[in-house]
Write an enzyme that holds these catalytic residues in place. Structure first.
Site, short mmCIF file in Angstrom:
data_model
loop_
_atom_site.label_atom_id
_atom_site.label_comp_id
_atom_site.label_asym_id
_atom_site.label_seq_id
_atom_site.Cartn_x
_atom_site.Cartn_y
_atom_site.Cartn_z
N ASP A 285 0.83 -1.20 0.00
CA ASP A 285 0.00 0.00 0.00
C ASP A 285 0.87 1.26 0.00
OD1 ASP A 285 -1.33 -2.29 1.06
OD2 ASP A 285 -2.89 -1.02 1.90
N HIS A 287 -1.11 4.47 -0.47
CA HIS A 287 -2.14 5.32 0.15
C HIS A 287 -1.86 6.82 0.02
CE1 HIS A 287 -5.26 2.78 1.69
NE2 HIS A 287 -4.40 1.97 2.30
N ASP A 314 -4.20 -0.34 -3.29
CA ASP A 314 -4.34 0.78 -2.36
C ASP A 314 -3.33 1.88 -2.65
OD1 ASP A 314 -6.42 -0.62 -1.25
OD2 ASP A 314 -5.69 -0.53 0.80
N ASP A 317 -6.32 7.23 -1.46
CA ASP A 317 -7.09 7.41 -0.22
C ASP A 317 -6.18 7.63 0.98
OD1 ASP A 317 -9.69 7.40 -1.18
OD2 ASP A 317 -9.97 5.25 -0.91
N ARG A 318 -6.75 8.34 1.95
CA ARG A 318 -6.11 8.69 3.22
C ARG A 318 -4.99 9.72 3.03
NH1 ARG A 318 -8.10 6.28 7.58
NH2 ARG A 318 -9.23 4.34 7.36
N ASN A 346 -8.57 -2.91 -2.12
CA ASN A 346 -9.95 -2.62 -1.71
C ASN A 346 -10.27 -1.12 -1.78
OD1 ASN A 346 -8.12 -2.60 0.69
ND2 ASN A 346 -9.94 -1.84 1.73
N HIS A 347 -9.23 -0.26 -1.80
CA HIS A 347 -9.48 1.17 -1.90
C HIS A 347 -9.58 1.67 -3.34
CE1 HIS A 347 -9.55 3.05 2.13
NE2 HIS A 347 -9.01 1.89 2.47
N HIS A 395 -3.69 -8.38 -3.08
CA HIS A 395 -3.78 -7.30 -2.10
C HIS A 395 -4.22 -7.82 -0.73
CE1 HIS A 395 -4.24 -3.34 -0.42
NE2 HIS A 395 -5.43 -3.69 0.03
N ARG A 443 -12.42 -6.68 9.90
CA ARG A 443 -12.83 -5.48 9.16
C ARG A 443 -14.33 -5.44 8.90
NH1 ARG A 443 -8.07 -3.50 6.47
NH2 ARG A 443 -6.36 -4.99 6.60
N HIS A 470 -2.28 -4.72 2.47
CA HIS A 470 -3.58 -4.52 3.11
C HIS A 470 -3.53 -4.19 4.60
CE1 HIS A 470 -7.90 -4.77 3.12
NE2 HIS A 470 -8.02 -5.96 3.65
#
Length: 541
Positions: A285, A287, A314, A317-318, A346-347, A395, A443, A470
């Protein structure tokens, strides 16, 4: 009497441990805090505060399923404890379950009617649910949808005093808006429809006039000459990004549309061949941490045919430099397809991007049209890779059923938003667990799987190793399941608060022995993580 003294002692000891847990939480040591809250709960399970505090720590680790379970337990212990509903509502919100969150915040308001914070959050939640209902009401059935890419011709952008590439889309949207307002007038009356019309046409006008992608004469940033993305362009673009300059929309369109064409023809499971004597790097990731991505390239070299990479989902995001990250990775892929491979995380989905910042960032730095374009291209990203028929890279993780073969993964129809169950969902969301078998996901999506599940999958498919991402790890990686599974995470000091290292893995052919390299975070401009995130979610940070 001794029994009462023992109970009193347990209660006192539980309070002492809770204080230690609170200190660990304040130090951002959320895993340690969870362990300590667990000890307190074992000594006194009838204290709702312990359950709610542990729920909050789970939320910080993005373990929203566990957070919901703990918050629900806090509510069972004390139905009048508002923090239980508050923590559960926040976890539902983080999962994009706005309707469930609304019910909990309504309960918070009922218990604490004079709490201004509860009132504020309830209002924001109500707005989110109203927006969701509106989007559902005006959504077009999947079978009737057309690709936004069909209305964009980047070749024509900048070739006339006013670019015409958006006009078909704009005219179409204007016609839909007029029809929509007319329908509202019939249903709600002229007065209500007029108010809605004002909002609709302000938004439409902003998009119409803000959507122009004409290349202005004064633009001095990176430019693509013709149809070929070159190394010189990529270096110039990355340098511009480093100095907080934007790429012109015309070239951003070109990069994303070329990626769309390239990814459309790839299978859901991609086979990668690394020649003997060559190496291959896998990153986890990122991110939206663009400056840490630059640091990876500084440490390990830019992607090329001789120095290929796989980024394992990923990307966005964030972190608040997600646009810079995704355009850099896409441009490198356009420059040399065999230099870089990209997997879906997943993002890379509409629901996550709407909540965790990418959608807002795209609207701010590019335009509304790019939101739909990125969402479509993310659906084309492959779900998994296999290196030299030996290393399986995905992932998330493995499956709720035994006997899944690589051919089953290759056969997945991935051209959609991630479902909430099934093979595709589990590839993107699942996590390993330290004990055998399978268990519920921390999760709330996917599942947890043990070393026996990993061993069976590897044996069934004649593989040696699983690499997945992840999950944030203190050292940037973790080796589990008897050495047969490695988690790699490449976003150091995740969200500017976790204090973790980042890592990447270099494999050397033919033996493909993993060489793990760790690195620390580097400074970035003073734009906080989640700066573009859903307003409601930022309230809980």
């Amino acid at each position: 009497m001794p029994i009462m003294e023992n109970e009193s002692s347990n209660v006192s000891r539980a309070e002492e441990i809770k204080i230690q847990a609170n200190d660990a939480f304040k130090a951002h040591k959320y895993g340690q805090a969870i362990d300590l809250y667990t000890q307190a709960i074992e000594l006194n399970s009838q204290n709702a505060v312990y359950w709610a505090n542990r729920a909050f720590a789970h939320t910080k680790l993005e373990e929203y399923g566990s957070a919901i379970q703990d918050a629900t337990k806090a509510i069972e212990v004390d139905p009048r404890y508002s923090k239980g509903y508050y923590r559960r509502g926040a976890a539902f919100l983080a999962m994009g379950k706005f309707k469930e969150a609304l019910k909990d915040f309504q309960q918070v308001k009922k218990i604490s009617p004079n709490d201004p914070d509860a009132t504020k959050k309830l209002k924001e939640c109500e707005k989110a649910v109203m927006k969701l209902k509106f989007e559902e009401a005006i959504s077009v059935p999947e079978s009737e949808r057309h690709s936004v890419a069909d209305s964009i011709d980047y070749h024509s952008i900048g070739t006339s005093p006013r670019s015409s590439s958006f006009m078909p889309t704009q005219v179409g949207i204007a016609a839909v808006a007029v029809a929509f307002v007319a329908a509202l007038a019939m249903i709600l009356g002229a007065a209500a429809a007029t108010k809605v019309a004002a909002v609709v046409f302000v938004v439409l006008g902003t998009w119409w006039w803000g959507g122009s992608a004409e290349v202005e004469p004064q633009y001095s940033g990176a430019k693509i000459e013709g149809d070929v993305v070159t190394l010189d362009f990529v270096k110039k673009m990355m340098d511009d990004f480093k100095n907080q300059k934007c790429l012109h929309k015309r070239y951003a369109f070109q990069i994303v549309l070329q990626m769309r064409e390239m990814l459309q023809v790839q299978p859901s499971l991609v086979d990668i061949k690394v020649p003997n004597g060559s190496h291959f790097t896998v990153c986890g990731d990122v991110h939206g941490q663009f400056y840490d991505l630059l640091n990876i390239f500084e440490l390990n070299g830019l992607p090329s045919e001789e120095n290929p990479y796989l980024f394992n989902g990923d990307f966005v995001d964030r972190g608040s430099f997600s646009v810079e990250v995704i355009l850099t990775l896409f441009a490198l892929k356009c420059m040399c397809p065999s230099a870089i491979y990209l997997a879906r995380g997943n993002h890379e989905s509409k629901s996550m991007n709407k909540i965790y910042g990418f959608e807002g960032e795209v609207k701010s730095k590019l335009s509304e049209a790019f939101v739909e374009l990125f969402a479509e291209v993310f659906c084309y990203l492959p779900l998994a890779h296999v290196i030299n028929q030996k290393v399986f890279v995905v992932h998330g993780g493995l499956f709720s059923v035994d006997g899944v073969k690589l051919s089953d993964i290759k056969a997945i129809d991935r051209f959609c938003e991630p479902p909430e169950e099934g093979l595709m969902c589990e590839l993107l969301w699942s996590d390993p667990q330290p004990f055998p078998g399978r268990g519920p996901s921390k999760r709330g999506v996917g599942l947890c799987f043990g070393a026996d599940v990993t061993k069976n999958f590897l044996q069934d498919n004649n593989l040696d190793l699983i690499v997945r991402s992840h999950e944030v790890k203190d050292e940037g990686y973790e080796i589990e399941h008897d050495g047969k599974l490695i988690t790699v995470f490449s976003a150091p000091n995740y969200c500017d608060q976790m204090g973790n290292k980042g890592a990447y893995i270099r494999f050397e052919a033919p033996d493909l022995k993993p060489n793990i390299v760790t690195f620390a975070a580097v400074p970035h401009p003073d734009i906080k993580p989640m700066a573009y995130a859903n307003n409601f979610l930022r309230m809980f940070q």
